[in-house]
Scaffold this motif. Structure first.
Motif, mmCIF file in Angstrom:
data_model
loop_
_atom_site.group_PDB
_atom_site.id
_atom_site.type_symbol
_atom_site.label_atom_id
_atom_site.label_comp_id
_atom_site.label_asym_id
_atom_site.label_seq_id
_atom_site.Cartn_x
_atom_site.Cartn_y
_atom_site.Cartn_z
ATOM 1 N N ARG A 1 3.223 11.283 4.012
ATOM 2 C CA ARG A 1 3.334 12.516 2.945
ATOM 3 C C ARG A 1 4.671 12.503 2.901
ATOM 4 N NH1 ARG A 1 2.266 13.508 -2.013
ATOM 5 N NH2 ARG A 1 2.791 16.070 -2.302
ATOM 6 N N PHE A 2 5.607 12.719 3.813
ATOM 7 C CA PHE A 2 6.963 12.879 4.021
ATOM 8 C C PHE A 2 7.658 12.041 3.564
ATOM 9 C CE2 PHE A 2 11.108 12.225 5.805
ATOM 10 C CZ PHE A 2 11.749 13.556 5.684
ATOM 11 N N ILE A 3 7.370 10.556 4.096
ATOM 12 C CA ILE A 3 8.053 9.305 3.587
ATOM 13 C C ILE A 3 7.766 9.273 2.176
ATOM 14 C CG2 ILE A 3 7.904 6.977 3.861
ATOM 15 C CD1 ILE A 3 7.211 7.488 6.869
ATOM 16 N N ASP A 4 6.502 9.608 1.540
ATOM 17 C CA ASP A 4 6.234 9.331 0.239
ATOM 18 C C ASP A 4 7.043 10.083 -0.691
ATOM 19 O OD1 ASP A 4 4.751 8.317 -2.008
ATOM 20 O OD2 ASP A 4 3.625 10.152 -2.229
ATOM 21 N N MET B 1 0.761 -1.293 0.038
ATOM 22 C CA MET B 1 -0.097 0.049 0.080
ATOM 23 C C MET B 1 0.773 1.232 -0.003
ATOM 24 S SD MET B 1 -2.835 1.191 2.877
ATOM 25 C CE MET B 1 -1.802 0.912 4.247
ATOM 26 N N ARG B 2 0.656 2.133 -0.961
ATOM 27 C CA ARG B 2 1.408 3.489 -1.033
ATOM 28 C C ARG B 2 0.798 4.437 0.001
ATOM 29 N NH1 ARG B 2 4.773 4.368 -5.326
ATOM 30 N NH2 ARG B 2 4.373 6.574 -4.991
ATOM 31 N N PRO B 3 1.561 5.332 0.617
ATOM 32 C CA PRO B 3 0.894 6.115 1.596
ATOM 33 C C PRO B 3 -0.071 6.893 1.357
ATOM 34 C CG PRO B 3 3.535 6.001 1.653
ATOM 35 C CD PRO B 3 3.049 5.256 0.581
ATOM 36 N N ALA C 1 8.550 20.816 4.687
ATOM 37 C CA ALA C 1 7.782 21.869 4.347
ATOM 38 C C ALA C 1 6.615 21.416 3.284
ATOM 39 C CB ALA C 1 8.398 23.023 3.738
ATOM 40 N N CYS C 2 7.030 20.600 2.423
ATOM 41 C CA CYS C 2 6.043 20.072 1.441
ATOM 42 C C CYS C 2 5.128 19.126 2.115
ATOM 43 C CB CYS C 2 6.597 19.546 0.314
ATOM 44 S SG CYS C 2 7.421 20.584 -0.810
ATOM 45 N N SER C 3 5.417 18.642 3.184
ATOM 46 C CA SER C 3 4.529 17.714 3.989
ATOM 47 C C SER C 3 3.671 18.522 4.985
ATOM 48 C CB SER C 3 5.389 16.548 4.573
ATOM 49 O OG SER C 3 6.012 16.012 3.767
ATOM 50 N N GLY C 4 3.888 19.571 5.216
ATOM 51 C CA GLY C 4 3.285 20.285 6.247
ATOM 52 C C GLY C 4 3.707 20.110 7.525
#
Length: 137
Positions: A60-63, A1-3, A37-40
């Protein structure tokens, strides 16, 4: 499963859980501040391992880190470089375990201090152990 395919209630996760990914990604030269930053995720939280961030932001950061590094195996690389010290007090408690059984018992027993809204447990099936994760909401 992708994040990004994860469906269900979003739970908070301790920064300490994400620190091992952040540290690894930084060590291999990826732009950690931009990815955070892009991950919030405010970069200042790196100094507060017990702070909470939305699990969606952590995933999101890991992805984004996987995409940046061109790998789907970031978790494997992070695990190989992992030290229990990265988990702060939780890791210190695990480090004191004398056996693998005690390590699992302590880890599972204190899991909800690191990730809220989830439960983890092991079940025996003959000579196999199965690891289970369930959202409580």
């Amino acid at each position: 499963m992708r994040p990004r395919d994860f469906k269900g209630p979003i739970q908070p996760v301790r920064v300490a859980v994400l620190l091992r990914y952040i540290d690894y990604v930084e060590a291999v030269g990826a732009p950690v501040e931009r990815l955070l930053a892009c991950s919030g995720i405010p970069a200042v939280l790196r100094g507060n391992p017990m702070a909470l961030v939305p699990q969606e932001s952590a995933m999101r950061f890991i992805d984004l880190a996987c995409r940046c590094l061109g790998t789907e195996h970031l978790g494997v690389y992070v695990s190989l470089a992992f030290k229990l010290d990265n988990l702060g007090p939780y890791g210190q408690m695990l480090q004191r375990a004398l056996t693998l059984h005690e390590y699992f018992r302590k880890g599972i027993g204190c899991y909800d201090t690191m990730v809220t809204g989830q439960r983890i447990w092991l079940t025996e099936h003959g000579e196999e152990l199965r690891f289970h994760v369930a959202n409580l909401n």
